[in-house]
Design a protein around this motif. Sequence first.
Motif, PDB file in Angstrom:
ATOM      1  N   GLY A  75       0.801  -1.215   0.000  1.00  0.00           N
ATOM      2  CA  GLY A  75       0.000   0.000   0.000  1.00  0.00           C
ATOM      3  C   GLY A  75       0.832   1.263   0.000  1.00  0.00           C
ATOM      4  N   ASN A  76       2.132   1.141   0.162  1.00  0.00           N
ATOM      5  CA  ASN A  76       3.003   2.314   0.163  1.00  0.00           C
ATOM      6  C   ASN A  76       3.204   2.820  -1.259  1.00  0.00           C
ATOM      7  OD1 ASN A  76       3.317   2.335   2.914  1.00  0.00           O
ATOM      8  ND2 ASN A  76       5.203   1.160   2.882  1.00  0.00           N
ATOM      9  N   THR A  77       3.054   4.131  -1.428  1.00  0.00           N
ATOM     10  CA  THR A  77       3.247   4.778  -2.720  1.00  0.00           C
ATOM     11  C   THR A  77       4.285   5.882  -2.564  1.00  0.00           C
ATOM     12  OG1 THR A  77       0.970   4.341  -3.367  1.00  0.00           O
ATOM     13  CG2 THR A  77       2.124   6.060  -4.578  1.00  0.00           C
ATOM     14  N   TYR A  78       5.318   5.832  -3.407  1.00  0.00           N
ATOM     15  CA  TYR A  78       6.342   6.873  -3.450  1.00  0.00           C
ATOM     16  C   TYR A  78       6.038   7.746  -4.658  1.00  0.00           C
ATOM     17  CZ  TYR A  78       8.901   4.039  -0.118  1.00  0.00           C
ATOM     18  OH  TYR A  78       9.269   3.333   0.993  1.00  0.00           O
ATOM     19  N   THR A  79       5.911   9.053  -4.423  1.00  0.00           N
ATOM     20  CA  THR A  79       5.534   9.981  -5.484  1.00  0.00           C
ATOM     21  C   THR A  79       6.490  11.169  -5.483  1.00  0.00           C
ATOM     22  OG1 THR A  79       3.235   9.384  -5.088  1.00  0.00           O
ATOM     23  CG2 THR A  79       3.624  11.324  -6.424  1.00  0.00           C
ATOM     24  N   PHE A  80       6.863  11.591  -6.693  1.00  0.00           N
ATOM     25  CA  PHE A  80       7.689  12.786  -6.859  1.00  0.00           C
ATOM     26  C   PHE A  80       6.802  13.907  -7.366  1.00  0.00           C
ATOM     27  CE2 PHE A  80      10.166  15.350  -9.985  1.00  0.00           C
ATOM     28  CZ  PHE A  80      10.907  16.059  -9.065  1.00  0.00           C
ATOM     29  N   SER A 120       9.790  17.356  -4.251  1.00  0.00           N
ATOM     30  CA  SER A 120       9.856  16.559  -3.030  1.00  0.00           C
ATOM     31  C   SER A 120       9.452  15.126  -3.342  1.00  0.00           C
ATOM     32  CB  SER A 120       8.912  17.122  -1.965  1.00  0.00           C
ATOM     33  OG  SER A 120       9.300  18.425  -1.600  1.00  0.00           O
ATOM     34  N   ILE A 121       9.844  14.215  -2.457  1.00  0.00           N
ATOM     35  CA  ILE A 121       9.396  12.828  -2.538  1.00  0.00           C
ATOM     36  C   ILE A 121       8.426  12.608  -1.391  1.00  0.00           C
ATOM     37  CG2 ILE A 121      10.063  10.402  -2.463  1.00  0.00           C
ATOM     38  CD1 ILE A 121      12.831  11.225  -3.433  1.00  0.00           C
ATOM     39  N   TYR A 122       7.272  12.033  -1.722  1.00  0.00           N
ATOM     40  CA  TYR A 122       6.239  11.761  -0.734  1.00  0.00           C
ATOM     41  C   TYR A 122       6.051  10.263  -0.585  1.00  0.00           C
ATOM     42  CZ  TYR A 122       4.981  16.674  -1.052  1.00  0.00           C
ATOM     43  OH  TYR A 122       5.010  18.043  -1.016  1.00  0.00           O
ATOM     44  N   LEU A 123       5.900   9.808   0.640  1.00  0.00           N
ATOM     45  CA  LEU A 123       5.531   8.434   0.945  1.00  0.00           C
ATOM     46  C   LEU A 123       4.140   8.490   1.535  1.00  0.00           C
ATOM     47  CD1 LEU A 123       5.960   5.408   1.399  1.00  0.00           C
ATOM     48  CD2 LEU A 123       7.189   5.967   3.494  1.00  0.00           C
ATOM     49  N   ASN A 124       3.153   8.055   0.745  1.00  0.00           N
ATOM     50  CA  ASN A 124       1.743   8.104   1.173  1.00  0.00           C
ATOM     51  C   ASN A 124       1.360   9.494   1.678  1.00  0.00           C
ATOM     52  OD1 ASN A 124       1.637   5.376   0.596  1.00  0.00           O
ATOM     53  ND2 ASN A 124       2.080   4.789   2.708  1.00  0.00           N
ATOM     54  N   ASN A 125       1.617  10.518   0.894  1.00  0.00           N
ATOM     55  CA  ASN A 125       1.262  11.919   1.178  1.00  0.00           C
ATOM     56  C   ASN A 125       2.055  12.543   2.322  1.00  0.00           C
ATOM     57  OD1 ASN A 125      -0.670  11.871  -0.893  1.00  0.00           O
ATOM     58  ND2 ASN A 125      -2.191  11.017   0.501  1.00  0.00           N
ATOM     59  N   ILE A 126       3.125  11.898   2.771  1.00  0.00           N
ATOM     60  CA  ILE A 126       4.008  12.477   3.792  1.00  0.00           C
ATOM     61  C   ILE A 126       5.343  12.761   3.127  1.00  0.00           C
ATOM     62  CG2 ILE A 126       5.196  12.084   5.975  1.00  0.00           C
ATOM     63  CD1 ILE A 126       2.910  10.140   6.682  1.00  0.00           C
TER      64      ILE A 126
END
Length: 142
Positions: free
Chosen positions: A83-88, A92-98
């Motif tokens: 369920g973990n999503t890494y987004t750029f 910034s890099i976000y892990l589940n909106n953090i």
Amino acid sequence: MKSNSGITTTSLIIYIISMLIVIATIATITSFFFTNVMNLDQTSHNIGEITKFNMYFIEDIKSKNNKILKISENKNSITFLTGNTYTFQDNSIYLNNIRICENITNLQFDKKQEDNKTIIIVLITIGNNLPYTKITEYVMEN
């Protein structure tokens, strides 16, 4: 008897020119020193950001029975079975909106299969003034 009248105009000009050369040399060395200290400070901060990303990402890679669910079309996001999503986004890099990392200028995910293993390729560029690019391959056992 010889008269000692003090410093002549010629010797005074030579002294002043000598002092100006010494001061200019010291100013140039000081300028290089402070520039290098600032660059070193920025580089060490950037390496710390990459280390933070690695810490979180390796934890997901090494989780048992974890698989890649999806890599986005523009390759700036990856989702795992946990369920973990890494987004750029927004530098910034976000892990589940953090937000876990900042000052990132580029991040791309890709994958390839070799033998019985999935290899995730991560290209990360960090920093604006002195950009640093790193390509890392992470191995997931299937």
